[in-house]
Design an enzyme around this catalytic site. Sequence first.
Site, PDB file in Angstrom:
ATOM      1  N   SER A 134      99.571   9.464  -1.149  1.00 28.15           N
ATOM      2  CA  SER A 134     100.635  10.419  -1.465  1.00 28.15           C
ATOM      3  C   SER A 134     101.806  10.625  -1.548  1.00 28.15           C
ATOM      4  O   SER A 134     102.067   9.222  -1.263  1.00 28.15           O
ATOM      5  CB  SER A 134     100.032  11.949   0.095  1.00 28.15           C
ATOM      6  OG  SER A 134     100.856  13.059   0.198  1.00 28.15           O
TER       7      SER A 134
ATOM      8  N   TYR B  48      98.145  11.519   9.300  1.00 27.31           N
ATOM      9  CA  TYR B  48      97.907  11.381   7.728  1.00 27.31           C
ATOM     10  C   TYR B  48      99.143  10.032   7.002  1.00 27.31           C
ATOM     11  O   TYR B  48      98.886   9.192   6.252  1.00 27.31           O
ATOM     12  CB  TYR B  48      98.114  12.507   7.218  1.00 27.31           C
ATOM     13  CG  TYR B  48      98.353  12.725   6.011  1.00 27.31           C
ATOM     14  CD1 TYR B  48      96.993  12.698   5.043  1.00 27.31           C
ATOM     15  CD2 TYR B  48      99.236  12.754   4.777  1.00 27.31           C
ATOM     16  CE1 TYR B  48      96.614  13.010   4.168  1.00 27.31           C
ATOM     17  CE2 TYR B  48      98.847  12.991   3.330  1.00 27.31           C
ATOM     18  CZ  TYR B  48      97.909  12.985   2.911  1.00 27.31           C
ATOM     19  OH  TYR B  48      97.348  12.968   1.516  1.00 27.31           O
TER      20      TYR B  48
END
Length: 266
Positions: free
Chosen positions: A136, A155
């Site tokens: 990401s 995350y």
Amino acid sequence: MSRTLALITGASSGIGAAYARLLAADCDFVLVARRADRLSALADELRAAGAAVEVLPADLGNHDGLTAVTKRLAAGDVRLLISNAGDGGYAPLAEVAPEEIDRLLTLNGVASIQLARAALPGMLTAGEGTIVTVASLLAFSAGQSNPHMPPRTIYNAAKAATVAFTRTLAHELADTPIRTQVVCPGIVATEFAGGYGNIPSAMTAEGVAGASLAGLRLGETICVPGLEDQTAALEAFLAAEAALLAGGNRPTPAARYSHPHPQPTR
């Protein structure tokens, strides 16, 4: 002409399914995801396009699911591994259930490392193979306090580790035919994280997968699908890393630590 066997995780929808559709003309598949019904529907679509498809329902956030997929990879016939499964788990750390931490770190970080390790022996023996991991753009956001970004401590930890892992693995495999790539998209129009991507400026899943495959042809280890001048940005990134490494690796503390400082106030 022989077809490449690709194993894709998180294949039931979004970016994973987009990879499968784009590769259907050239690849056969092992499709991995938690939702067996969606995997079956995609498998039927790909078979209609001429691909052979094996469906492997598994949750990569737990030990049993991860073991099932690593065992399949240990067969040694997979030549393209696309690790795409993930879960945002967006929440401030103090609000994350302790038992969720292991699941999120496993799914978003550890799983891709374990799968790469399982796939590599077969690829090295065959003298060909590609490992793609979807991370990401948020992996580079730890220093940013933008209030529009989601709470992302766990995350980010996993995705930043994924970027570092892939970059380092690329150096390790530089003298082999095995290629590696980490894909770092921004906001994508998928179901991920409860529809976080449902905004007009989000990139499509097909755009991300297509950019990744084009990036492989260009020899990119890091693929940022929306970044126009990627070469300049990555050169600046590498220069900053080199400055930290060279400047910080000294036998004595920096000068700012050698002067008396006032005691912290209570």
